[in-house]
Design a protein around this motif. Structure first.
Motif, PDB file in Angstrom:
ATOM      1  N   LEU A 171      62.407  38.852  33.797  1.00  0.00           N
ATOM      2  CA  LEU A 171      61.964  37.513  34.167  1.00  0.00           C
ATOM      3  C   LEU A 171      60.460  37.461  34.422  1.00  0.00           C
ATOM      4  O   LEU A 171      59.789  36.506  34.015  1.00  0.00           O
ATOM      5  CB  LEU A 171      62.734  37.018  35.389  1.00  0.00           C
ATOM      6  N   LEU A 172      59.931  38.481  35.072  1.00  0.00           N
ATOM      7  CA  LEU A 172      58.481  38.519  35.309  1.00  0.00           C
ATOM      8  C   LEU A 172      57.717  38.645  33.997  1.00  0.00           C
ATOM      9  O   LEU A 172      56.727  37.940  33.768  1.00  0.00           O
ATOM     10  CB  LEU A 172      58.114  39.670  36.240  1.00  0.00           C
ATOM     11  N   HIS A 173      58.147  39.543  33.148  1.00  0.00           N
ATOM     12  CA  HIS A 173      57.468  39.767  31.875  1.00  0.00           C
ATOM     13  C   HIS A 173      57.484  38.505  31.020  1.00  0.00           C
ATOM     14  O   HIS A 173      56.451  38.069  30.496  1.00  0.00           O
ATOM     15  CB  HIS A 173      58.138  40.931  31.130  1.00  0.00           C
ATOM     16  N   ILE A 174      58.639  37.890  30.894  1.00  0.00           N
ATOM     17  CA  ILE A 174      58.750  36.691  30.067  1.00  0.00           C
ATOM     18  C   ILE A 174      58.008  35.517  30.711  1.00  0.00           C
ATOM     19  O   ILE A 174      57.283  34.783  30.036  1.00  0.00           O
ATOM     20  CB  ILE A 174      60.228  36.349  29.805  1.00  0.00           C
ATOM     21  N   GLY A 175      58.166  35.355  32.005  1.00  0.00           N
ATOM     22  CA  GLY A 175      57.495  34.249  32.685  1.00  0.00           C
ATOM     23  C   GLY A 175      55.987  34.316  32.557  1.00  0.00           C
ATOM     24  O   GLY A 175      55.339  33.336  32.156  1.00  0.00           O
ATOM     25  N   PHE A 176      55.415  35.469  32.884  1.00  0.00           N
ATOM     26  CA  PHE A 176      53.958  35.608  32.771  1.00  0.00           C
ATOM     27  C   PHE A 176      53.506  35.552  31.312  1.00  0.00           C
ATOM     28  O   PHE A 176      52.459  34.981  31.002  1.00  0.00           O
ATOM     29  CB  PHE A 176      53.469  36.896  33.434  1.00  0.00           C
ATOM     30  N   GLY A 177      54.292  36.142  30.423  1.00  0.00           N
ATOM     31  CA  GLY A 177      53.937  36.110  29.000  1.00  0.00           C
ATOM     32  C   GLY A 177      53.888  34.699  28.461  1.00  0.00           C
ATOM     33  O   GLY A 177      52.945  34.310  27.767  1.00  0.00           O
ATOM     34  N   LEU A 178      54.912  33.905  28.790  1.00  0.00           N
ATOM     35  CA  LEU A 178      54.948  32.531  28.279  1.00  0.00           C
ATOM     36  C   LEU A 178      53.837  31.680  28.873  1.00  0.00           C
ATOM     37  O   LEU A 178      53.216  30.880  28.163  1.00  0.00           O
ATOM     38  CB  LEU A 178      56.316  31.908  28.544  1.00  0.00           C
ATOM     39  N   LEU A 179      53.565  31.859  30.152  1.00  0.00           N
ATOM     40  CA  LEU A 179      52.432  31.135  30.757  1.00  0.00           C
ATOM     41  C   LEU A 179      51.113  31.529  30.082  1.00  0.00           C
ATOM     42  O   LEU A 179      50.282  30.676  29.770  1.00  0.00           O
ATOM     43  CB  LEU A 179      52.345  31.415  32.253  1.00  0.00           C
ATOM     44  N   PHE A 180      50.939  32.815  29.865  1.00  0.00           N
ATOM     45  CA  PHE A 180      49.721  33.303  29.210  1.00  0.00           C
ATOM     46  C   PHE A 180      49.568  32.689  27.825  1.00  0.00           C
ATOM     47  O   PHE A 180      48.493  32.185  27.470  1.00  0.00           O
ATOM     48  CB  PHE A 180      49.738  34.825  29.116  1.00  0.00           C
TER      49      PHE A 180
END
Length: 172
Positions: free
Chosen positions: A140-149
């Motif tokens: 969830l952290l990886h996908i969340g930060f990745g998508l925001l980025f």
């Protein structure tokens, strides 16, 4: 002369492969076999995608795409990118013809960059692998930060480039 400039890097790699084969036949032939295998894999994935892109080009009207993925696409554009990139299969180079088609049809650069980011970060096979290997929190952290980025990167690229600049470079 223009052909040499255009394909110079490929010609240098081919020359390097020939030199390697000349000095060490075993390693050279292994490199040739690996190269040929990679080309076959790429063509196996790329040809169906190009057929799909051709069909999408005919089936999806420019006005409809611009409504959902244009400058004022909003949340629907984000959802379309999540859907397209999330159900994707294959390596990233398969996504580039789709991204080019979207750009030609009038999609905003913001959504193109976000689509490519979803393809690399949050496609279903990657999510499942990360979840089973690293746990739900990491995923969830990886996908969340990745998508925001990728979304903010898309906004930045939209301010830096116009679709006409990108399309004209593609035609050259």
């Amino acid at each position: 002369m223009n052909g040499i400039r255009k394909y110079g890097f490929t010609l240098m790699l081919l020359l390097g492969l020939l030199l390697l084969t000349r000095f060490n036949q075993k390693v050279g032939w292994q490199a040739v076999e690996l190269t040929w295998s990679s080309i076959q894999n790429m063509l196996f994935l790329l040809l169906p995608i190009l057929v799909l892109v051709g069909l999408l080009d005919q089936w999806v009207h420019k006005e409809r795409l611009m409504k959902y993925m244009g400058q004022k696409g909003g949340q629907k554009g984000i959802l379309i990118c999540l859907l397209l990139g999330g159900i994707a299969a294959g390596p990233l180079y398969v996504a580039f013809p789709i991204a080019l088609l979207l750009l030609e049809k009038g999609a905003s650069i913001r959504y193109i960059v976000f689509f490519l980011g979803v393809w690399t970060t949050a496609k279903l096979p990657v999510v499942i692998y990360e979840w089973t290997s690293f746990g739900l929190t990491f995923t969830l952290l990886h996908i969340g930060f990745g998508l925001l980025f990728y979304y903010w990167l898309g906004i930045l690229f939209e301010k830096m480039y116009s679709p006409h600049q990108i399309l004209s470079k593609n035609k050259a």
